[in-house]
Design an enzyme around this catalytic site. Structure first.
Site, PDB file in Angstrom:
ATOM      1  N   LYS A   1      -1.612  12.246 -36.345  1.00 43.59           N
ATOM      2  CA  LYS A   1      -1.838  12.520 -37.782  1.00 43.59           C
ATOM      3  C   LYS A   1      -3.113  11.824 -38.243  1.00 43.59           C
ATOM      4  O   LYS A   1      -3.966  12.432 -38.898  1.00 43.59           O
ATOM      5  CB  LYS A   1      -0.659  11.990 -38.588  1.00 43.59           C
ATOM      6  CG  LYS A   1      -0.894  11.892 -40.091  1.00 43.59           C
ATOM      7  CD  LYS A   1       0.336  11.474 -40.865  1.00 43.59           C
ATOM      8  CE  LYS A   1       0.493   9.985 -40.954  1.00 43.59           C
ATOM      9  NZ  LYS A   1      -0.308   9.326 -41.988  1.00 43.59           N
ATOM     10  N   ASN A   2      -3.267  10.548 -37.885  1.00 44.60           N
ATOM     11  CA  ASN A   2      -4.371   9.760 -38.441  1.00 44.60           C
ATOM     12  C   ASN A   2      -5.706   9.992 -37.752  1.00 44.60           C
ATOM     13  O   ASN A   2      -6.705   9.400 -38.136  1.00 44.60           O
ATOM     14  CB  ASN A   2      -3.995   8.276 -38.453  1.00 44.60           C
ATOM     15  CG  ASN A   2      -2.901   7.999 -39.480  1.00 44.60           C
ATOM     16  OD1 ASN A   2      -2.577   8.863 -40.291  1.00 44.60           O
ATOM     17  ND2 ASN A   2      -2.317   6.829 -39.419  1.00 44.60           N
TER      18      ASN A   2
ATOM     19  N   CYS B   1       0.714   2.690 -53.573  1.00 42.80           N
ATOM     20  CA  CYS B   1       1.803   3.437 -52.941  1.00 42.80           C
ATOM     21  C   CYS B   1       2.882   2.413 -52.589  1.00 42.80           C
ATOM     22  O   CYS B   1       2.744   1.228 -52.870  1.00 42.80           O
ATOM     23  CB  CYS B   1       1.312   4.194 -51.701  1.00 42.80           C
ATOM     24  SG  CYS B   1       1.098   3.151 -50.284  1.00 42.80           S
TER      25      CYS B   1
ATOM     26  N   ARG C   1      -3.427  -0.614 -52.058  1.00 37.77           N
ATOM     27  CA  ARG C   1      -4.266   0.320 -51.283  1.00 37.77           C
ATOM     28  C   ARG C   1      -5.574   0.652 -52.015  1.00 37.77           C
ATOM     29  O   ARG C   1      -5.881   1.806 -52.296  1.00 37.77           O
ATOM     30  CB  ARG C   1      -3.486   1.603 -50.996  1.00 37.77           C
ATOM     31  CG  ARG C   1      -2.103   1.418 -50.419  1.00 37.77           C
ATOM     32  CD  ARG C   1      -2.069   1.007 -48.961  1.00 37.77           C
ATOM     33  NE  ARG C   1      -2.662   1.949 -48.041  1.00 37.77           N
ATOM     34  CZ  ARG C   1      -2.012   2.982 -47.493  1.00 37.77           C
ATOM     35  NH1 ARG C   1      -0.790   3.227 -47.854  1.00 37.77           N
ATOM     36  NH2 ARG C   1      -2.610   3.772 -46.641  1.00 37.77           N
TER      37      ARG C   1
ATOM     38  N   ASP D   1       1.807   0.090 -38.373  1.00 36.39           N
ATOM     39  CA  ASP D   1       2.583   1.336 -38.448  1.00 36.39           C
ATOM     40  C   ASP D   1       3.760   1.342 -37.478  1.00 36.39           C
ATOM     41  O   ASP D   1       4.556   2.272 -37.492  1.00 36.39           O
ATOM     42  CB  ASP D   1       1.691   2.550 -38.160  1.00 36.39           C
ATOM     43  CG  ASP D   1       0.708   2.769 -39.281  1.00 36.39           C
ATOM     44  OD1 ASP D   1      -0.232   3.560 -39.107  1.00 36.39           O
ATOM     45  OD2 ASP D   1       0.870   2.127 -40.335  1.00 36.39           O
TER      46      ASP D   1
ATOM     47  N   ARG E   1       5.993  13.782 -43.514  1.00 37.20           N
ATOM     48  CA  ARG E   1       4.557  13.508 -43.596  1.00 37.20           C
ATOM     49  C   ARG E   1       3.976  13.173 -42.226  1.00 37.20           C
ATOM     50  O   ARG E   1       2.807  13.432 -41.961  1.00 37.20           O
ATOM     51  CB  ARG E   1       4.302  12.338 -44.553  1.00 37.20           C
ATOM     52  CG  ARG E   1       4.774  12.587 -45.962  1.00 37.20           C
ATOM     53  CD  ARG E   1       4.303  11.531 -46.901  1.00 37.20           C
ATOM     54  NE  ARG E   1       2.852  11.382 -46.770  1.00 37.20           N
ATOM     55  CZ  ARG E   1       2.140  10.537 -47.506  1.00 37.20           C
ATOM     56  NH1 ARG E   1       2.748   9.775 -48.400  1.00 37.20           N
ATOM     57  NH2 ARG E   1       0.841  10.451 -47.343  1.00 37.20           N
TER      58      ARG E   1
END
Ligand code: EPZ
Length: 416
Positions: free
Chosen positions: A22-23, A115, A120, A303, A395
């Site tokens: 994803k990143n 968030c 952030r 993460d 997500r």
């Protein structure tokens, strides 16, 4: 809204294949704004954040044809705005800032706001863009950026921000002269973006190092590219296999990017064999508590903190988990406690005292990786665990319920 229902206690068995990262896919999609034309992107993961990014780019006139490869056509850019309604659901939308000021010489991007895991901010992104010659004005919650021709600069990042590095890297590819980004993030996904940009004709030195040197060019060209595998998804299935004491082969795993994670799992007693692209988790281990501190790459990734904490809830002894990247990334603790975990939080430390067992309960997901940790704990808890607000999971995890079901988990997704 759906919920995921798990009957815990089943050791996972079989093979699981890891999807695209994803990143890496998010910045690479943004980078297609840098040059008009048609791109072919392979291994783009089918995730909610990818769909959100495609929606955002479509607002600007970008066209897509779904499939593998995903076809992206940025020939007709008609806008350069990232609206609040969209940015507030996905911070990574700020990644259009760098490419837009480089290609369209302007951008209007909503400030992301905070968030669940922390405030952030994007101050380092903006400071770096100003150094490249971008005029930044903050107006009613939006960043208004304007630039004629960007010029090279020597930029030192106070924090090795991942998307900060990516925004500046993308902008610098079309700046006049040379840009140096010092204390650059070294996460593998930054390297994947850099290799994509190089395939587009960018001149970048120091890829995967903390000093990136970019020699600006007048134009880039569209290209074809394959997105790297997702190291965090791989680590998540590793935790699921380990906590259920199963025997699982994780295929398409970017093993070289997981050394800090694999080291901690092995220190905790998990028996693994690895090749370049495959991890085999062997059953029959006894989990023991180990301390872990999250750090920028190549340290243990933030993460993976929540997923590792779930594993430590069933380890013998204690585990001190220190979160150094985000201010508030322990939201999963309150929910893990509902499953019977013994966790004490003090500042950015969480002390986990291993228990003999967890017991199922209804719990609520709060952010992407917290939801993964609740799924992992539920797979091992006795009885039924219901995870609510699973849109957080969508997500970042493609086909999670299907992949876990194929490994023998008793898991289903039903309307809440
Ligand atoms: C990226 O977020 C990832 N997102 C995050 O993954 C990941 O957790 C994070 O990097 C850290 O590895 C994407 O790549 C899309 P940072 P990012 O800028 O870039 C502070 C997931 O689960 N900071 O490296 O937003 C910031 O507040 C997500 O997939 C500033 O102070 O993270 C944080 O404390 C969650 N000013 C720290 O730096 C800035 O201008 C690291 O943030 C930028 C960041």
């Amino acid at each position: 809204m759906d919920k995921i229902v798990i009957e815990g206690g089943v050791p996972l068995h079989g093979e699981v294949t890891i999807s695209g990262a994803k990143n890496a896919a998010l910045p690479i999609l943004a980078a297609t704004l840098l040059a008009p034309g048609a791109y072919r992107l392979h291994n783009v993961p089918p995730l909610a954040d990818i769909r959100t990014t495609k929606r955002l780019l479509a607002i600007m006139g970008v066209q897509f044809e779904d499939g593998d490869p995903l076809l992206v056509d940025t020939s007709n850019l008609t806008g350069w705005m990232a609206p609040y309604e969209l940015v507030k659901t996905m911070r990574a939308a700020v990644l259009v800032l760098g490419p837009l000021v480089a290609r369209a010489h302007q951008a209007i991007v909503s400030l992301p706001g905070g968030c669940a895991i922390g405030p952030r901010p994007i101050d380092l992104h903006l400071k770096g863009l100003e150094a490249l010659g971008v005029k930044i004005n903050l107006n009613q919650g939006y960043v208004e950026a304007k630039a004629h021709r960007l010029h090279g600069a020597d930029i030192h990042l106070e924090i090795p921000s991942v998307t900060g590095t990516e925004n500046l890297l993308m902008a610098a590819t079309l700046a006049q002269g040379t840009t140096i980004i010092r204390n650059a993030a070294r996460e593998p996904e930054v390297g994947d973006l850099a290799r994509f940009l190089r395939a587009m004709g960018a001149h970048i030195e120091g890829i995967d190092s903390e000093v990136l040197t970019i020699h600006g060019v007048s134009a880039l060209t569209p290209t074809e590219y394959t997105i790297m595998s997702d190291r965090i998804e791989a680590g998540t299935y590793l935790a699921a296999a380990a906590i259920t004491k199963g025997e699982v082969i994780i295929k398409n795993a970017p093993v070289p990017h997981l050394s800090a994670v694999l080291e901690k799992f092995q220190a905790a007693g998990v028996r693994l064999t690895t090749s370049d692209e495959q991890i085999t988790v062997h059953s029959g281990h006894t989990l023991t508590g180990v301390d872990v501190k999250t750090l920028p790459y190549p340290g243990f990734p933030t993460d993976m903190q929540a997923q590792f904490m779930a594993l430590m809830c069933l380890a013998k002894g204690a585990s001190l988990i220190t979160e150094t990247i985000f201010e508030n990334r322990f939201m999963h603790v309150l929910e893990l406690r509902r499953l019977g975990a013994d966790i004490t939080v003090s500042g950015n430390h969480a002390l986990v005292r291993g228990r003999r067992q967890l017991s199922g309960a209804p719990v609520m997901a709060t952010d992407l990786r917290a939801s993964a940790s609740l799924i992992i704990a539920g797979l091992a808890a006795q009885g039924t665990t219901e995870v609510h607000r699973v849109y957080h999971l969508d997500r970042g995890y493609a086909h999670l319920v299907e992949k876990l079901s194929q490994l023998g988990a008793r898991i289903k997704r039903v309307p809440a």
